[in-house]
Design a protein around this motif. Structure first.
Motif, PDB file in Angstrom:
ATOM      1  N   GLU A 205       0.724  -1.306   0.025  1.00  0.00           N
ATOM      2  CA  GLU A 205      -0.025   0.146  -0.024  1.00  0.00           C
ATOM      3  C   GLU A 205       0.889   1.246  -0.144  1.00  0.00           C
ATOM      4  O   GLU A 205       0.254   2.433  -0.639  1.00  0.00           O
ATOM      5  N   ARG A 208       2.112   1.980  -3.522  1.00  0.00           N
ATOM      6  CA  ARG A 208       1.050   2.101  -4.320  1.00  0.00           C
ATOM      7  C   ARG A 208       0.582   3.591  -4.203  1.00  0.00           C
ATOM      8  O   ARG A 208       0.275   4.382  -5.204  1.00  0.00           O
ATOM      9  N   ALA A 209       0.697   4.176  -2.993  1.00  0.00           N
ATOM     10  CA  ALA A 209       0.122   5.416  -2.678  1.00  0.00           C
ATOM     11  C   ALA A 209       1.313   6.422  -3.297  1.00  0.00           C
ATOM     12  O   ALA A 209       1.005   7.558  -3.719  1.00  0.00           O
ATOM     13  N   ALA A 212       0.739   6.368  -6.996  1.00  0.00           N
ATOM     14  CA  ALA A 212      -0.608   7.033  -7.241  1.00  0.00           C
ATOM     15  C   ALA A 212      -0.557   8.351  -7.088  1.00  0.00           C
ATOM     16  O   ALA A 212      -1.051   9.436  -8.061  1.00  0.00           O
ATOM     17  N   ASP A 213       0.475   9.109  -6.172  1.00  0.00           N
ATOM     18  CA  ASP A 213       0.498  10.623  -6.217  1.00  0.00           C
ATOM     19  C   ASP A 213       1.448  10.805  -7.383  1.00  0.00           C
ATOM     20  O   ASP A 213       1.157  12.104  -7.519  1.00  0.00           O
ATOM     21  N   GLY A 218      -4.071  10.079 -10.632  1.00  0.00           N
ATOM     22  CA  GLY A 218      -4.447   9.706  -9.097  1.00  0.00           C
ATOM     23  C   GLY A 218      -4.480   8.288  -8.630  1.00  0.00           C
ATOM     24  O   GLY A 218      -4.822   8.077  -7.444  1.00  0.00           O
ATOM     25  N   ARG A 219      -3.897   7.390  -9.514  1.00  0.00           N
ATOM     26  CA  ARG A 219      -3.847   5.859  -9.061  1.00  0.00           C
ATOM     27  C   ARG A 219      -3.264   4.930  -9.786  1.00  0.00           C
ATOM     28  O   ARG A 219      -2.616   5.662 -10.946  1.00  0.00           O
ATOM     29  N   GLU A 222      -4.699  -0.831 -13.536  1.00  0.00           N
ATOM     30  CA  GLU A 222      -4.866  -2.278 -13.310  1.00  0.00           C
ATOM     31  C   GLU A 222      -4.992  -2.908 -14.608  1.00  0.00           C
ATOM     32  O   GLU A 222      -4.752  -2.377 -15.634  1.00  0.00           O
ATOM     33  N   THR A 252       1.845   9.112 -15.480  1.00  0.00           N
ATOM     34  CA  THR A 252       2.806   9.014 -14.454  1.00  0.00           C
ATOM     35  C   THR A 252       4.062  10.084 -14.870  1.00  0.00           C
ATOM     36  O   THR A 252       4.686   9.730 -15.861  1.00  0.00           O
TER      37      THR A 252
END
Length: 254
Positions: A205, A208-209, A212-213, A218-219, A222, A252
């Motif tokens: 996590e 991932r955070a 995402a930032d 913002g994520r 998948e 990104t």
């Protein structure tokens, strides 16, 4: 007259991005030849899902890093084309199979470098070469790359370098195979939540955070985010696109 179904061969499609691409294409009406290196039960589960969608699908074992096996593999592909479709060719090749090995530049071991080279570049180069006689004129080839050829992630110098080579190879393939009407493009995913490289992007996590930032959307991506791109790049409507790198990273590190 019955329209002939398109057939796609996708390497490394028993899990992750390959599985997602296979099932998206099956839903689109494309028949499948998928490969797996291990975990045959996963591959058969993908075949079962594709069959449930009304498609014909076959799973074949392939070690994408073992060039010496490619002649025999091409023979197997020819056999299943004849037995399952009464055809001599397939339409789309998706070079997806991969292995995740990371290390800082100063610490990369020769054996790990060679493993990356064998799967991600040497294998793609010579597998595609061996399969050329079986790819239909007017077909498509998609080579999987990575967002890491544009932005830098510490520890991925070797992996990203192999994918950079794939992007150059894609342009040469597009030029040399264009006379047959074969379009060749690269799809370059950004961070995607799969089990690749130990599943860090799926399960950690904190990672991932952070990623995402760094994405405009913002994520973390998948698998279906990438399978949709592959589907579009194989569609008739994109037939005028070749020799291109299509990054799918959610923006990104812009």
């Amino acid at each position: 007259m019955t329209t002939q179904s398109r057939i796609a061969l996708i390497t490394g499609a028993n899990r992750g991005l390959g599985k997602a691409a296979a099932l998206r294409l099956a839903a689109d009406g494309t028949d499948l030849i998928i490969t797996y290196r291990s975990h045959a039960e996963e591959a058969e589960a993908v075949v079962a899902e594709a069959t449930a969608l009304g498609r014909t699908a076959v799973a074949l074992r392939l070690d994408a890093g073992e060039v010496g096996t490619f002649d025999a593999f091409a023979g197997e592909v020819g056999r299943v084309l004849k037995e399952s479709w009464d055809r001599d060719t397939f339409d789309h090749l998706v070079n997806n199979a991969g292995v995740g090995i990371g290390a800082p530049f100063a610490e990369m071991a020769v054996e790990d470098f060679d493993a990356l080279m064998n799967v991600h570049f040497r294998g793609v180069y010579f597998l595609t070469q061996k399969l050329l006689p079986l790819i239909a004129d007017g077909g498509r080839i998609i080579n999987l790359s990575t967002g890491l050829t544009r932005f830098v992630g510490v520890g991925y110098s070797a992996y990203a370098a192999m994918k950079g080579a794939i992007e150059v190879l894609t342009r040469y393939q597009a030029k040399e195979l264009g006379a047959r009407g074969i379009r060749v493009n690269t799809v370059a995913p950004g961070p995607i939540a799969t089990d690749f490289a130990g599943g860090v992007m799926r399960d950690n996590e904190q990672v991932r955070a952070v990623m995402a930032d760094q994405a405009a959307l913002g994520r973390v991506g998948e698998p279906d985010d990438i399978s949709g791109v592959i589907s579009v790049m194989l569609a008739e409507q994109t037939g005028w696109i070749t020799a291109q790198r299509v990054e799918a990273s959610g923006g990104t590190l812009l």
